[in-house]
Design an enzyme around this catalytic site. Structure first.
Site, PDB file in Angstrom:
ATOM      1  N   CYS A   1     -91.789  74.921   9.720  1.00 24.36           N
ATOM      2  CA  CYS A   1     -92.815  75.231  10.702  1.00 24.36           C
ATOM      3  C   CYS A   1     -92.830  74.235  11.838  1.00 24.36           C
ATOM      4  CB  CYS A   1     -94.188  75.333  10.075  1.00 24.36           C
ATOM      5  SG  CYS A   1     -94.551  74.050   8.912  1.00 24.36           S
TER       6      CYS A   1
ATOM      7  N   THR B   1     -67.319  77.203   4.121  1.00 24.48           N
ATOM      8  CA  THR B   1     -67.188  77.092   5.574  1.00 24.48           C
ATOM      9  C   THR B   1     -65.718  77.093   5.985  1.00 24.48           C
ATOM     10  OG1 THR B   1     -69.300  75.976   5.890  1.00 24.48           O
ATOM     11  CG2 THR B   1     -67.612  75.572   7.550  1.00 24.48           C
TER      12      THR B   1
ATOM     13  N   ASN C   1     -77.771  85.848   2.525  1.00 25.72           N
ATOM     14  CA  ASN C   1     -78.181  84.632   1.801  1.00 25.72           C
ATOM     15  C   ASN C   1     -79.686  84.377   1.785  1.00 25.72           C
ATOM     16  OD1 ASN C   1     -78.287  83.987   4.469  1.00 25.72           O
ATOM     17  ND2 ASN C   1     -76.804  82.310   4.367  1.00 25.72           N
TER      18      ASN C   1
END
Lengths: 442, 386
Positions: free
Chosen positions: B330, B75, B154
């Site tokens: 979900c 990052t 990724n």
């Protein structure tokens, strides 16, 4: 005991209680409970001694009083807190402090022409040469002469100068900050909160604590449909709520088998209602075993399909204890505002699935019927499933900033009912004096 | 769960540290704990170790040692490149070009630059996660100052044709810095600064069996982004702060091991992926394999099981000791992996997608456990979810 030095700034916090004083014969019990709760709450910010005086508690933090003050403002039963300045118990010393504190208080309300005001002195030390009424009169006269904006109002003062004369010294205060009010946790008995990872149920639990309930928690976990992260989230919520009542028990009941069975054998529309009935059954069993007098949920009328009056009735019909719903009349935004204040909101919005959404029907029943629920349940061996869930229920004892304690169910037996022992410190501070009132200028 | 009892098939999320890299970390924590800036022998030894780690990384990437800037991870490396290059090159323009499937480190950094008056064009990816060099070229403008494309997707493992993209960028936006996020590609495919023609490459240690909390930005000669951190001037004044030597030494060791073993590992991973793919295909003819089988890292297999809630499958697999990841949780009514959605996958399919990813310690037995567990669970969950 209390230090006799002067000029140390804030030395004592004067804590007033909300409705505790109104409860007639139970007053001593309520005061004792509040005092113990305050002591427990203060344990995390440093040692403090405590004394009881007429209608209020005195807290003497050993270190910086600011964190203690912040902590006290979260304890239910506390109506308000005043930071007090310590002086020698000599009117010649009390007077200049009173003038300074009242001057500071007045400078914080520049807009008011007339500030209704009173003096409230208490004399725990009977050797003090002046009676409370005399102290009130003397200080009142001095302050009125110094500050023309002050207007005596014994009934509805907006500024009160308080003086506590103790054995070793006196405490003078003029400020007050509001506490949360309510009743000390523990005086109203136990309830079992059905907690999900959502926004509502933690707020409902906090409101029950506010009315003096000790809250135990039960969550349902449908592993392996749902992962550990959901359980951790609920644990974090309970840990946060333990801030308001001390270490808290969380029961985690496995729910996958029940949900799978309901999924297989019931009309799709009824799934959620049937889940909730099963949750109430398990909840009542645990509640009775642990001396809880009611279940507690975060339902709000009509918020979602499962919370219509009809469906609430369906759920409640499966319970053999009262189901308390403190959020019934709350709008979502009111609940969110409280959740933010309590500090549960940022935890509640963390993404993690809760079991209620599992196999969620696209078109859930809006007006469920109890008879329909019963007839589906007759097809399911619900008793066995409930027993199995209870048998493999996990239990955690959670507190903020402390490692979890995990118990197997058998070790969590109900503690025997016990009377609140009287705190020895409270005996030392037995009521001894009535508050006098200012009479000059009346 | 102990290492031997689980089949860890989530190496694209993170990897187990190689004991040889862990030994380096431990050595620089416990024995050679000097500060590279100190002038006594312990400090001098630390400075030497730091230099050697830098040389190792440079060799692995076919770069100059002076171009290796150690960071706190992928990052920070992405942020340093995107923010740093945009700021040094702002006099040439305020336009950025990024791939739609980039890591949030790139996307969010580009978004943050909006505050500084920068504009960002996003290049779409196709269903297989491919980025078209022509699309990058047409997004470039004369005032483009940063172009960022990730080398390996990724979620899908799809490899971008970075050297082609580099050529396109050079022609269309000659002043732009071309940044490549190679966090998922490094150690699974050859990554060379020289060969790609990039101006900077971001790397992360924990994806290649190194320690967490360390990574690098590898810069082409003469390229210097503006630093994000100001302080003691370490890392050629590009990254102030006492160097994380235990992490850096562990990272260098892990990088060397990854590059050394690459030639042997790639065919092994291919066989594992084929084994997994065939095993699933035999039992579940309706499963869909995502990505580009022609051009991808061999360590990722993304599979959609239509009608199966991916998160429930993940937790059922975890109960059997098989750890994978999902394209989306979900619980989210909408959304899910921004990467898969950016590739044009339907939300429904994203929610039913599982990513299996391999590493150095993945064995045939691990793959076989997944093959044994998945079909029955898929059938069970499909029946319950219908």
């Amino acid at each position: 005991m209390e230090k006799g030095t002067t000029g140390r700034g804030l030395e004592c916090l004067v804590v007033r209680y909300a409705e505790v004083g109104l409860k007639g014969g139970n007053r001593r019990y309520f005061e004792g409970r509040l005092q113990r709760n305050l002591k427990d709450a203060l344990a995390s910010v440093g040692p403090a001694r405590m004394g009881r005086t007429w209608g209020r508690l005195l807290v003497f933090p050993e270190g910086d009083p600011a964190p203690a003050m912040a902590r006290l403002r979260e304890v239910f039963g506390v109506a308000s807190v005043s930071p007090a300045v310590e002086t020698r118990k000599d009117l010649l010393e009390i007077e200049p402090v009173a003038l300074r504190l009242v001057g500071e208080a007045l400078s914080r309300r520049p807009g008011e022409d007339r500030v209704p005001f009173r003096v409230e002195a208490h004399r725990a030390d009977k050797s003090f040469p002046m009676r409370s009424v005399e102290v009130n009169r003397r200080l009142g006269a001095t302050l009125l002469a110094a500050f023309p904006r002050l207007k005596v109002d014994l009934e509805r003062p907006s500024l009160t100068l308080g003086v506590e004369v103790r054995e070793a010294c006196a405490y003078v205060y003029a400020d007050r900050v509001e506490g949360p009010g309510g009743l000390p946790v523990g005086v109203s008995g136990r309830v079992l909160s059905l907690i999900s990872g959502g926004i509502d149920s933690p707020v409902a639990a906090w409101l029950a604590m506010k009315r003096g309930c000790r809250v135990l928690f039960l969550t349902f976990h449908s592993h392996p449909f749902i992962g550990e992260a959901t359980k951790e989230k609920v644990k974090d919520l309970v840990r946060r709520l333990s801030r308001f009542q001390g270490p808290s028990l969380l029961f985690v009941a496995p729910f996958a088998a029940i949900q799978t069975e309901i999924r297989k054998r019931s009309p799709e529309a009824y799934r959620t209602v049937l889940y909730r009935r099963a949750m109430h059954r398990i909840g009542c069993r645990i509640a009775r075993r642990h001396r809880c007098l009611a279940l507690l949920t975060g339902d709000s009328i009509g918020q979602v399909a499962s919370q219509t009056l009809e469906n609430l009735r369906c759920a409640e019909e499966a319970a053999d204890l009262p189901v308390l719903r403190p959020l019934l009349a709350f709008d979502k935004r009111e609940t969110i505002a409280l959740a933010e204040r309590i500090g549960t909101f940022p935890i509640s919005i963390r993404p993690a699935q809760d079991c209620c959404t599992l196999f969620q029907p696209d078109n859930p029943v809006i007006r469920g019927e109890v008879e329909a629920c019963r007839s589906v349940e007759a097809e399911i061996d619900l008793d066995r499933l409930v027993e199995e869930s209870l048998a493999s229920c996990e239990v955690f004892r959670l507190a903020e900033g402390k490692p979890d304690r995990h118990h197997s169910p058998a070790t969590i037996l109900p503690s025997p009912p016990r009377p609140d022992p009287e705190n020895p410190a409270s005996r030392a501070a037995a009521p001894s004096d009535r508050p006098g009132s200012l009479e000059v200028g009346a | 769960m102990d290492a031997p009892t689980i089949a860890y098939l989530d190496n694209a999320a993170t990897t187990r540290c190689d004991p040889r890299a862990a030994a380096e970390v431990s050595r620089f924590l416990l024995e050679e704990y000097g500060n590279p800036s100190s002038v006594h022998p312990l400090g001098v030894a630390a400075a030497r170790a730091l230099r050697e780690a830098r040389e190792t990384l440079a060799r692995c990437l076919e770069a100059e040692p002076g171009g290796v800037v150690f960071t706190s991870g992928g990052t920070e490396a992405d942020d340093l490149a995107v923010l740093g290059f945009a700021r040094t090159l702002r006099r040439h323009g305020r336009h950025l070009v990024v791939g739609a499937t980039e890591h949030p480190a790139v996307l969010e950094a580009a978004k943050a630059l909006g505050e500084e008056g920068f504009e960002t064009s996003v290049v779409p990816a196709d269903r297989a996660g491919r980025i078209d060099p022509a699309a990058v070229a047409s997004a470039c403008r004369p005032d483009t100052v940063v172009v960022a494309v990730m080398m390996a997707n990724n979620e899908l493992g799809t490899l971008a044709p970075v050297s082609e993209i580099a050529r396109a960028v050079r022609t269309r936006a000659p002043r732009a810095a071309f940044h490549v996020d190679a966090v998922q590609a490094f150690g699974k495919a050859p990554v060379s600064l020289r060969a790609t023609g990039a101006d900077s490459i971001a790397l992360s240690s924990h994806k290649i069996h190194g320690p967490k909390g360390v990574g690098a930005l590898v810069l082409a000669p003469g390229r210097r982004p503006a630093p994000l951190l100001h302080g003691g001037g370490q890392e050629g004044n590009l990254r102030s702060g006492t160097e994380n030597l235990p992490g850096i030494a562990g990272f260098a060791r892990a990088a060397a091991l990854a590059v050394e073993s690459l030639a042997a590992e790639v065919p092994r991973w291919r066989r594992l992926r084929e084994r997994l793919e065939r095993g699933l295909a035999a039992a579940l003819p309706d499963r869909l394999v995502n990505g580009d089988p022609e051009r991808s890292v061999p360590t990722i297999l993304s599979v959609t099981f239509p009608g199966v809630p991916g998160e429930a499958l993940l937790h059922h697999l975890e109960a059997r000791g098989v750890l994978v990841s999902t394209g989306a949780a979900c619980h989210s009514r909408r959304g899910g992996s921004h990467v898969l959605l950016a590739c044009g996958m339907a939300e429904e399919a994203v929610r039913s997608t599982i990513r299996f990813s391999f590493g150095r310690f993945t064995s045939e037995a691990d793959v076989d456990r997944a093959v044994a567990a998945v079909p029955a669970l898929v059938a069970e969950l499909r029946a319950l979810s219908r």
